[in-house]
Design a protein around this motif. Structure first.
Motif, short mmCIF file in Angstrom:
data_model
loop_
_atom_site.label_atom_id
_atom_site.label_comp_id
_atom_site.label_asym_id
_atom_site.label_seq_id
_atom_site.Cartn_x
_atom_site.Cartn_y
_atom_site.Cartn_z
N LEU A 171 47.07 54.28 61.39
CA LEU A 171 46.16 55.06 62.16
C LEU A 171 46.62 56.51 61.87
O LEU A 171 45.87 57.35 61.02
CB LEU A 171 46.61 55.16 63.90
CG LEU A 171 45.49 55.64 64.42
CD1 LEU A 171 45.71 55.16 66.04
CD2 LEU A 171 45.77 57.25 64.69
N LYS A 175 45.43 60.55 68.98
CA LYS A 175 44.16 60.37 69.07
C LYS A 175 43.48 61.32 67.92
O LYS A 175 43.06 62.63 68.68
CB LYS A 175 43.68 60.39 70.40
CG LYS A 175 44.07 59.33 71.09
CD LYS A 175 43.28 59.20 72.65
CE LYS A 175 43.98 58.01 73.35
NZ LYS A 175 43.35 58.00 74.87
N PRO A 202 36.58 62.26 65.69
CA PRO A 202 36.15 61.85 64.75
C PRO A 202 35.95 62.92 63.55
O PRO A 202 35.93 62.43 62.27
CB PRO A 202 34.61 61.59 65.42
CG PRO A 202 35.10 61.18 66.86
CD PRO A 202 36.32 61.98 67.05
N ARG A 246 39.08 62.99 61.57
CA ARG A 246 39.00 61.66 60.68
C ARG A 246 38.15 61.73 59.37
O ARG A 246 38.50 61.40 58.16
CB ARG A 246 38.71 60.58 61.38
CG ARG A 246 38.33 59.17 60.60
CD ARG A 246 37.89 57.99 61.52
NE ARG A 246 36.57 58.25 61.87
CZ ARG A 246 36.17 57.46 62.89
NH1 ARG A 246 36.72 56.51 63.31
NH2 ARG A 246 34.77 57.85 63.36
N PHE A 290 41.15 51.85 65.30
CA PHE A 290 40.83 52.91 64.54
C PHE A 290 40.73 52.90 62.95
O PHE A 290 39.93 53.28 62.23
CB PHE A 290 41.81 54.02 64.94
CG PHE A 290 41.59 55.44 64.45
CD1 PHE A 290 40.72 56.23 65.40
CD2 PHE A 290 42.03 55.95 63.14
CE1 PHE A 290 40.34 57.54 64.65
CE2 PHE A 290 41.77 57.29 62.81
CZ PHE A 290 41.01 58.06 63.51
N GLN A 312 37.78 50.89 61.47
CA GLN A 312 36.53 51.84 61.55
C GLN A 312 36.49 52.82 60.72
O GLN A 312 35.56 53.09 59.90
CB GLN A 312 36.32 52.34 62.93
CG GLN A 312 36.01 51.30 64.10
CD GLN A 312 36.30 51.85 65.45
OE1 GLN A 312 36.54 53.07 65.71
NE2 GLN A 312 35.86 51.05 66.48
N ALA A 313 37.64 53.37 60.34
CA ALA A 313 37.97 54.58 59.33
C ALA A 313 37.73 53.91 57.95
O ALA A 313 37.09 54.44 56.98
CB ALA A 313 39.14 55.09 59.42
#
Length: 263
Positions: A85, A149, A152, A155, A182, A185-186
């Protein structure tokens, strides 16, 4: 003869365009990492990583924190990548090495050692003798985020670093283990940037999920495997056990053509 304007200056390390500009121009991982560690493109992350470094935990009071972006760790010809992450505030952000100096890293490297992909089961600090065999560990966000966290937007800003890293690993890369939703999705759009064709619609994350991305004109086939992240929340509750992670890593190593006996 048509006049041309002055050459555009490279963006400063604090500008949002810094990652995209320099990541695309790197000819090797050492050059990529050298530019990455100077990045200050996300103000919130810069403020947090430096604030944490200026106020260390009591247990690390005598240590100077890295407090910069943390590059990937592992050989440049890795056949297997492990994607997390982001660095932990008092782990990678302290030591300057991905997944090093915190409980998540202890869990991950113990599993890698069990499979035969790491020289030792612990990761304390750079220079501790840890060596990875055919594996590179990295993340879609390279600075420690508040509450673990990233946004977006953060990221997205950091994405060129991972795309360039996978592009440089591409000729030999055969499998990827993604730790957590995470990272899953990334990574899928990053793989598109790096020359593969991720499936559409994007498959959902799950522990043990396995996909095979076909070869393209630029890339060999790539196997993608999902695992729960070795966060303390997952490992303390038993959602992720050592055996579960070892099983996924063993399967990934076989798909990547790596030995799974300890040297």
């Amino acid at each position: 003869m048509e006049e041309t304007g002055p050459a555009q200056s490279p963006p400063d390390s604090g500008e949002a365009g810094y990652p995209a500009y320099f990541a695309a121009r790197c000819g090797g991982l050492a050059e990529l990492d050298a530019h990455l560690v100077r990045c200050r493109a996300c103000p919130r992350l810069v403020e947090w990583r430096e604030q944490v470094g200026a106020h260390p935990r009591a247990a690390f009071r005598d240590q100077e924190y890295w407090a910069r972006p943390v590059p990937g760790f592992g050989p440049a010809d890795a056949a297997l990548a492990v994607v997390g992450l982001a660095p932990a505030a008092h782990g990678g952000n302290r030591t300057g090495r991905m997944f090093t100096g915190d409980a998540s890293g202890d869990f991950l490297f113990a599993a890698l050692h069990e499979v035969g992909l790491a020289s030792q089961p612990t990761a304390m600090h750079p220079g501790d003798g840890l060596e990875l065999y055919g594996v590179r560990v990295t993340a879609p966000v390279h600075c420690a985020p508040p509450a673990n966290k990233p946004t977006p937007a953060e990221r997205h800003t950091c994405r060129p670093w991972l795309a360039a890293e996978f592009g440089l690993l591409g000729p030999g890369l055969r499998a990827v283990v993604v730790l957590g939703a995470f990272g899953w999705q990334a990574l899928l759009p990053v793989l598109g940037d790096a020359g593969w064709e991720p499936p559409r619609p994007r498959p959902a994350f799950g522990h043990g999920v396995q996909l095979a991305l076909p070869a393209t004109e630029r890339r060999q086939p790539l196997h993608l495997l999902g695992s729960y992240h070795p966060s303390q929340r997952n490992t303390f509750t038993g959602r992720l056990t050592s055996g579960m992670l070892v099983e996924v890593l063993t399967r990934a190593a076989a798909l990547a053509g790596l030995r799974t006996e300890r040297p």
